[in-house]
Design a protein around this motif. Structure first.
Motif: not given
Length: 580
Positions: A513-518, A525-529, A560-562, A564-569
């Motif tokens: 659940r990335v965000a409410p309703g999504i 996450g791995d695939a997106a990076v 935004d999730q990435l 916060r996880a430090g995978r993107t800046r």
């Protein structure tokens, strides 16, 4: 310094004897000197070679002033018990001796006064026989005359030997000063006096009167200003602050170090039973109490006002009407409430082996758990043992096992009531178990239970109800075809997946659940990076949306999730780069 209190029948020569020993008259009031009768507590002191400073607390002997006498004797470790050679054994002498015994005074000298007026032999023999029936057995008996000086050297020698045998108090102990006088000194303000049994009071210290802090502006002992005084000592403190409630019988203590209690369980010693409403004497305080029998010699006392008490304190219960007293040994100044029928009898069984000596294992066994601050307040020494330590809490092994045994049923009951949210928050379990902190629950969780994100989950908690599982499988099939095209709100409604169901799927690891309703697949996450790394760095949000083949509705919370996880800046110009 050594402190000795007098005791004995009225007009048997206590004050005369103190004056002969110190050279000062303890009867300071004009009324006392006019009537030749001690009414208030008197204080004199002297210094003897090889002994040091010796202070005397002279108490009234008349029965009307017994409360004052007990205020003077309560905190004092040694006594000068006085009987007259020319008088028979008197009721007040018996009452004072019983009070000394009940209060735990074990160091005393018996002075048979007026040896110049009558043969002291019979009085000495009777006094020795009476003393032998108490905890003061073996106290030396000395014949003396305060007027002629006969026997004074022998009395000094006996007192010197007695005070030399007193145990050395701890100068670092927590302060508990029972106030026995309050008065005002012009130019200084409020002054209180008392016997300091242990600990140290310094100029500038803060002491507590209940919850009220008072500052110590000055310290005197034996008429001299001091920077600090350690017990045992007679002290006078110049204090400032909110002093409206400061009076004889009140107590000044080290802040935070004492438990002020209105309910205390005690073991009583004495003939007969105390009345329903006796008077409790402890230190220099006298407090009305309600007495509730628990069983045999155990009673619960409810005090008219709180007092700072610890396990092992010795007090005295008195029935003023019948002039009877009972020794009271404090077993528990922080007892549990008696809520149900038979609770008093059960409480008596729990206290059956208690003798007033605080042992950590015993107290934990009775209470289940204790905060380390309460250990100090109750006078329980910290000791090694098989108990569990959880932050500031100490947990008894039996209590820990009982709680751990209850947890599976509570978690299972919650899971049945909330199939889409079977994990129980630690705070909810702490409330159900009446535990003061959620961390205690965390420490008592045993497999197959486990703690995940502040919640306790049981075996099979990640198994979704069949209807939800079918709907989730449909979403997963859609996402396998288009990993970043999250299902729309209409599609989720069509499948019957509301927020609770999506939350359950997220916790079970079936969806992310990335965000409410999504929602996306768990590895999105791995695939997106991996895809974003293929872009020229840094990249814009639009570039990310196009590379992931999705919409702004999805790409914004995903980025935004990435972040916060430090995978993107995220950079200052709103572009981003993949973290290396």
């Amino acid at each position: 310094m050594h402190v000795v209190a007098t005791a004995g029948h009225v007009d048997h020569g206590k004050s005369t004897l103190v004056k002969a020993l110190t050279g000062a008259d303890p009867d300071r009031l004009a009324e006392e000197q006019r009537r030749g009768l001690t009414i208030e507590l008197g204080y004199c002191w002297t210094s003897w070679p090889g002994v040091g400073e010796v202070a005397f607390v002279d108490v009234p002997g008349h029965e009307r002033f017994l409360t004052t006498m007990l205020a003077g004797v309560g905190p004092v470790p040694a006594a000068l018990f006085v009987v007259a050679a020319d008088d028979p054994w008197m009721p007040q002498a018996a009452e004072h001796l019983a009070a000394l015994d009940a209060l735990g005074v074990r160091h005393a000298v018996v002075a048979v006064t007026r040896a110049d007026l009558a043969d002291p032999g019979p009085a000495a023999a009777r006094a020795a026989a009476e003393v032998a029936r108490t905890g003061l057995v073996g106290a030396p008996v000395v014949a003396v005359s305060g007027h002629t000086g006969e026997g004074l050297d022998d009395l000094r020698a006996a007192l010197a030997t007695t005070v030399a045998a007193l145990p050395d108090p701890d100068p670092d102990a927590d302060v508990r000063l029972w106030v026995d006088r309050r008065f005002t000194v012009r130019g200084a303000g409020t002054v209180v006096t008392g016997t300091l049994p242990a600990g140290t009071v310094r100029v500038g210290d803060t002491l507590a009167l209940g919850d009220t802090p008072l500052r110590v502006r000055g310290v005197q002992a034996l008429g001299r200003d001091r920077e600090a005084v350690s017990g045992v000592a007679r002290v006078a403190l110049n204090v400032t602050g909110r002093i409206d409630d400061l009076a004889r019988g009140r107590v000044l203590v080290t802040p935070g170090a004492w438990h002020h209690t209105s309910v205390v369980d005690v073991r009583i010693t004495g003939s007969d039973r105390p009345p329903v409403s006796p008077v409790l004497h402890v230190g220099a305080a006298d407090v009305g109490v309600r007495c509730r029998p628990l069983g045999d010699d155990l009673v619960r006392l409810t005090l008219d006002r709180p007092l700072p008490l610890r396990i092992g304190d010795r007090a005295l219960l008195r029935d003023p009407g019948r002039r009877m007293i009972w020794r009271a040994d404090v077993l528990d100044p922080d007892p549990p409430r008696l809520r149900r029928r038979g609770a008093a009898a059960r409480r008596a069984r729990r206290l059956a082996g208690a003798d007033g000596t605080p042992h950590l294992a015993d107290e934990l066994g009775r209470r289940g758990l204790l905060h380390q601050d309460r250990l100090r307040q109750l006078g329980i020494p910290r000791q090694e043992g098989d108990h569990l330590v959880v932050g500031p809490w100490l947990v008894a092994p039996a209590f820990a096992k009982a709680v751990a045994d209850r947890l599976p049923a509570l978690v299972e009951e919650h899971a049945r009531a909330h199939p889409l949210d079977p994990a129980v928050p630690l705070t909810v379990l702490a409330s159900q178990l009446r535990l003061p902190a959620p961390d205690l629950v965390r420490a008592l969780v045993r497999p197959p239970l486990r703690v995940v994100g502040g919640r306790v989950v049981g075996p099979g908690a990640d198994v979704l109800p069949s209807d939800v599982r079918k709907a989730v499988d449909a979403v997963r099939r859609d996402l396998l075809a288009a990993p970043f095209v999250a299902p729309t709100a209409d599609r989720l409604r069509e499948l019957g997946l509301d927020d609770r169901a999506l939350g359950a799927a997220h916790r079970s690891g079936q969806l992310w659940r990335v965000a409410p309703g999504i929602v996306l697949l768990p590895d999105a996450g791995d695939a997106a990076v991996a895809r974003l790394r293929e872009l020229e760095q840094p990249f814009t949000t639009s570039a990310a949306r196009e590379r992931l083949q999705t919409t702004r509705r999805v790409v914004l919370p995903l980025l935004d999730q990435l972040d916060r996880a430090g995978r993107t800046r995220r950079l200052a110009d709103d572009r981003r780069e993949v973290a290396r």
